[in-house]
Design a protein around this motif. Structure first.
Motif, mmCIF file in Angstrom:
data_model
loop_
_atom_site.group_PDB
_atom_site.id
_atom_site.type_symbol
_atom_site.label_atom_id
_atom_site.label_comp_id
_atom_site.label_asym_id
_atom_site.label_seq_id
_atom_site.Cartn_x
_atom_site.Cartn_y
_atom_site.Cartn_z
ATOM 1 N N LEU A 77 0.616 -0.783 0.235
ATOM 2 C CA LEU A 77 -0.222 -0.269 0.307
ATOM 3 C C LEU A 77 1.479 1.249 0.076
ATOM 4 C CD1 LEU A 77 -2.969 0.814 -0.002
ATOM 5 C CD2 LEU A 77 -2.768 0.576 2.922
ATOM 6 N N ASN A 78 0.494 2.051 -1.153
ATOM 7 C CA ASN A 78 1.429 3.351 -0.580
ATOM 8 C C ASN A 78 2.225 3.423 -0.961
ATOM 9 O OD1 ASN A 78 -1.230 5.183 -0.627
ATOM 10 N ND2 ASN A 78 -0.759 4.977 1.917
ATOM 11 N N ASN A 79 3.399 2.718 -2.151
ATOM 12 C CA ASN A 79 5.352 1.858 -1.914
ATOM 13 C C ASN A 79 4.610 2.592 -3.498
ATOM 14 O OD1 ASN A 79 7.030 1.162 -1.713
ATOM 15 N ND2 ASN A 79 6.693 -0.136 -2.652
ATOM 16 N N TYR A 80 4.776 3.473 -3.568
ATOM 17 C CA TYR A 80 4.969 4.464 -5.011
ATOM 18 C C TYR A 80 7.062 4.682 -5.278
ATOM 19 C CZ TYR A 80 0.028 5.797 -5.275
ATOM 20 O OH TYR A 80 -1.124 5.372 -4.947
ATOM 21 N N VAL A 259 -6.164 -10.516 -5.218
ATOM 22 C CA VAL A 259 -6.535 -9.022 -4.016
ATOM 23 C C VAL A 259 -6.976 -9.239 -3.103
ATOM 24 C CG1 VAL A 259 -6.056 -7.926 -6.885
ATOM 25 C CG2 VAL A 259 -8.312 -8.888 -5.465
ATOM 26 N N ILE A 260 -6.523 -8.110 -2.402
ATOM 27 C CA ILE A 260 -7.213 -8.056 -0.640
ATOM 28 C C ILE A 260 -7.867 -6.261 -1.143
ATOM 29 C CG2 ILE A 260 -6.785 -7.890 1.520
ATOM 30 C CD1 ILE A 260 -5.980 -11.164 0.306
ATOM 31 N N MET A 261 -9.047 -7.121 -1.342
ATOM 32 C CA MET A 261 -9.973 -5.396 -1.038
ATOM 33 C C MET A 261 -10.339 -4.885 0.435
ATOM 34 S SD MET A 261 -11.587 -3.768 -3.122
ATOM 35 C CE MET A 261 -12.834 -2.481 -3.424
ATOM 36 N N HIS A 262 -9.173 -3.777 0.403
ATOM 37 C CA HIS A 262 -9.758 -2.859 2.135
ATOM 38 C C HIS A 262 -9.983 -1.812 2.079
ATOM 39 C CE1 HIS A 262 -5.841 -4.753 3.407
ATOM 40 N NE2 HIS A 262 -5.187 -5.085 2.303
ATOM 41 N N TYR A 263 -10.384 -1.367 0.695
ATOM 42 C CA TYR A 263 -11.464 0.014 1.134
ATOM 43 C C TYR A 263 -11.731 0.017 -0.844
ATOM 44 C CZ TYR A 263 -12.988 5.011 1.875
ATOM 45 O OH TYR A 263 -13.655 6.136 1.853
ATOM 46 N N PRO A 264 -12.877 0.776 -0.488
ATOM 47 C CA PRO A 264 -13.378 1.187 0.289
ATOM 48 C C PRO A 264 -14.527 -0.490 0.756
ATOM 49 C CG PRO A 264 -14.186 1.005 -2.220
ATOM 50 C CD PRO A 264 -13.253 1.036 -2.298
ATOM 51 N N GLU A 265 -15.080 0.383 1.956
ATOM 52 C CA GLU A 265 -15.436 -0.943 2.868
ATOM 53 C C GLU A 265 -17.227 -1.270 2.073
ATOM 54 O OE1 GLU A 265 -15.142 -1.577 6.829
ATOM 55 O OE2 GLU A 265 -12.709 -0.693 6.439
ATOM 56 N N HIS A 271 -14.054 -7.218 5.560
ATOM 57 C CA HIS A 271 -13.319 -6.600 4.779
ATOM 58 C C HIS A 271 -11.937 -6.584 5.911
ATOM 59 C CE1 HIS A 271 -15.944 -4.575 2.659
ATOM 60 N NE2 HIS A 271 -14.675 -4.480 1.594
ATOM 61 N N PRO A 272 -10.772 -7.174 5.638
ATOM 62 C CA PRO A 272 -10.178 -6.970 4.774
ATOM 63 C C PRO A 272 -10.857 -8.427 4.047
ATOM 64 C CG PRO A 272 -8.603 -6.383 6.159
ATOM 65 C CD PRO A 272 -9.559 -7.234 7.028
ATOM 66 N N ASN A 273 -11.326 -7.496 2.059
ATOM 67 C CA ASN A 273 -11.976 -9.233 1.959
ATOM 68 C C ASN A 273 -11.126 -9.865 0.273
ATOM 69 O OD1 ASN A 273 -13.930 -10.807 0.463
ATOM 70 N ND2 ASN A 273 -14.762 -8.865 -0.970
ATOM 71 N N PRO A 274 -10.276 -11.306 0.482
ATOM 72 C CA PRO A 274 -9.885 -11.950 -0.330
ATOM 73 C C PRO A 274 -10.294 -11.959 -1.688
ATOM 74 C CG PRO A 274 -9.608 -12.462 1.653
ATOM 75 C CD PRO A 274 -10.911 -11.419 2.060
ATOM 76 N N ILE A 275 -9.994 -12.115 -2.810
ATOM 77 C CA ILE A 275 -10.314 -12.255 -3.950
ATOM 78 C C ILE A 275 -9.690 -13.025 -4.675
ATOM 79 C CG2 ILE A 275 -11.894 -11.762 -5.692
ATOM 80 C CD1 ILE A 275 -12.655 -9.523 -4.093
ATOM 81 N N GLY A 276 -9.642 -13.927 -4.716
ATOM 82 C CA GLY A 276 -8.608 -15.121 -6.184
ATOM 83 C C GLY A 276 -8.547 -15.342 -7.360
ATOM 84 N N VAL A 287 -12.781 -15.987 -11.005
ATOM 85 C CA VAL A 287 -12.471 -15.400 -9.626
ATOM 86 C C VAL A 287 -13.634 -16.316 -9.090
ATOM 87 C CG1 VAL A 287 -12.726 -12.425 -9.660
ATOM 88 C CG2 VAL A 287 -11.945 -13.080 -11.737
ATOM 89 N N ALA A 288 -12.526 -15.993 -7.350
ATOM 90 C CA ALA A 288 -13.901 -16.094 -6.842
ATOM 91 C C ALA A 288 -13.540 -15.768 -5.322
ATOM 92 C CB ALA A 288 -14.017 -17.832 -6.689
ATOM 93 N N GLY A 289 -14.034 -16.190 -4.241
ATOM 94 C CA GLY A 289 -13.917 -15.319 -2.632
ATOM 95 C C GLY A 289 -13.187 -16.220 -2.305
ATOM 96 N N LEU A 290 -11.950 -15.698 -1.732
ATOM 97 C CA LEU A 290 -11.047 -16.527 -0.262
ATOM 98 C C LEU A 290 -11.563 -16.763 1.271
ATOM 99 C CD1 LEU A 290 -7.735 -15.298 -2.172
ATOM 100 C CD2 LEU A 290 -9.094 -17.793 -2.894
ATOM 101 N N VAL A 291 -12.029 -18.200 1.290
ATOM 102 C CA VAL A 291 -12.372 -18.592 2.897
ATOM 103 C C VAL A 291 -11.051 -18.616 3.755
ATOM 104 C CG1 VAL A 291 -14.823 -18.108 2.144
ATOM 105 C CG2 VAL A 291 -13.728 -20.448 2.000
ATOM 106 N N GLY A 292 -11.247 -18.412 4.800
ATOM 107 C CA GLY A 292 -10.168 -20.043 5.580
ATOM 108 C C GLY A 292 -9.123 -19.270 5.054
ATOM 109 N N VAL A 293 -8.607 -18.339 5.072
ATOM 110 C CA VAL A 293 -6.971 -18.025 4.846
ATOM 111 C C VAL A 293 -7.181 -16.433 5.348
ATOM 112 C CG1 VAL A 293 -7.983 -17.493 2.610
ATOM 113 C CG2 VAL A 293 -5.483 -18.261 3.363
ATOM 114 N N LYS A 294 -6.148 -16.082 6.222
ATOM 115 C CA LYS A 294 -5.373 -14.854 6.706
ATOM 116 C C LYS A 294 -4.481 -14.335 5.315
ATOM 117 C CE LYS A 294 -5.975 -14.984 11.722
ATOM 118 N NZ LYS A 294 -4.991 -15.199 12.956
ATOM 119 N N ARG A 295 -4.356 -12.869 4.510
ATOM 120 C CA ARG A 295 -3.411 -12.279 3.717
ATOM 121 C C ARG A 295 -2.169 -13.044 4.427
ATOM 122 N NH1 ARG A 295 -0.152 -11.755 1.753
ATOM 123 N NH2 ARG A 295 1.164 -10.103 -0.143
#
Length: 325
Positions: A77-80, A259-265, A271-276, A287-295
């Motif tokens: 995040l914000n690593n420009y 990807v990990i969806m942080h914002y907007p909620e 949230h955070p919402n992991p999408i694979g 494309v589908a949701g990921l469950v049972g796992v942390k970032r």
């Protein structure tokens, strides 16, 4: 009615230009190739130097839709890239939020291309707060349509060249709440629970969603050449046949990207919402949701297993859970 001080503060920001955000790298063939592979784009103008050299483009070009990609911040995040501005072009959203408009939803995004980009060119963009509309009331609630415009440039010693534009519009709002007109303040009715949005269904996709309802992940298959395809489509991408049936996927898969969806909620998602981006054992991706796992537990290539989850008692979706070794 909107607070007069809010309107004054917001209007003072309209037209403001925010500093440059630089690309980490020059436009380059490896990134183009990887983007085309992930997006399923098979155009030799982007990846075949010999073909492109003999085309009207007189050499390789980058896919126009990659315009935004070159200046993205990267994995963190914000690593420009060095030299990029530290200004926050979204400060107007924070300002509106401080006046009691906490929610945001993306409305639309429009890309405009002046010309194709070529390997070796270095980009940056600047951001302008283009407009903030008058207070509006929609089905979501009451708030403001905010439009930002990112202008993209290629650096040249003789003067930088504008090569494209990204318009990004959001709705910053206060959600609608249902209040009983006769009830005392202590008996304010709570807003109805937000349901998951239902996917669009057509004659091409109906078999897929009906399969999910039955606990089956069905993949479209051309009956002429046996090519599997997803998302479903009316015609085979290989032999152009209109004849197809479906096969049931095994449910075994691997994580191709995520990807990990942080914002907007956005309710009702966690949230955070992991999408694979899931690569099925059969070779197609979805494309589908990921469950049972942390970032921090997600890894490209890790094995996954299909499971179905039903939401709101009516919507069944394929989800994927990491396989525990």
């Amino acid at each position: 009615m909107a607070d007069s001080q809010l309107l004054t503060d917001v209007r003072a920001l309209v037209g403001r230009e925010y500093g440059r955000v630089y690309a980490w790298d020059e436009v380059n063939a490896p990134m183009i190739r990887q983007w085309c592979e992930i997006m399923g784009v098979d155009n030799p103008l982007y990846t075949d130097a010999a073909f492109a050299a003999n085309s009207a483009q007189d050499g390789l070009v980058a896919p126009p839709a990659m315009l935004q990609v070159w200046c993205m911040e990267g994995f963190h995040l914000n690593n420009y890239a060095p030299g990029s501005t530290t200004e926050n072009p979204y400060e107007v959203l924070k300002l509106i939020e401080s006046y009691g408009y906490p929610s945001v939803v993306a409305v639309n995004s429009e890309l405009t291309f002046n010309r194709n980009l070529r390997p070796g060119e270095k980009l940056y963009y600047t951001t302008r707060l283009d407009s903030v509309g008058d207070e509006k009331t929609t089905g979501l609630g009451t708030g403001f349509f905010v439009t930002l415009v990112m202008n993209y440039f290629v650096e040249h010693k003789s003067g930088d060249e504008a090569v494209g534009e990204l318009l990004f519009r959001v709705f910053k709002f206060r959600p609608t709440q249902n209040h009983s007109a006769e009830a005392a303040p202590a008996k304010v009715e709570s807003a109805p629970a937000v349901k998951r949005p239902k996917p669009g269904m057509s004659d091409d996709t109906r078999f897929f969603w009906e399969g999910c309802d039955a606990g089956k992940l069905l993949i479209q298959r051309c009956t002429q050449c046996q090519t599997l395809r997803h998302p479903p489509a009316p015609v085979c991408i290989e032999c152009h046949s209109f004849d197809w049936d479906s096969v049931q996927a095994s449910g075994r898969a691997s994580l191709y990207s995520f990807v990990i969806m942080h914002y907007p909620e956005v309710a009702p998602f966690d949230h955070p919402n992991p999408i694979g981006l899931i690569e099925l054992e059969e070779g197609v991706r979805l494309v589908a949701g990921l469950v049972g796992v942390k970032r921090e537990e997600l890894n490209i290539g890790q094995p996954l297993q299909l499971e179905f989850q039903t939401f709101d008692g009516e919507l069944t979706l394929p989800m994927f859970r990491p396989v525990i070794a």
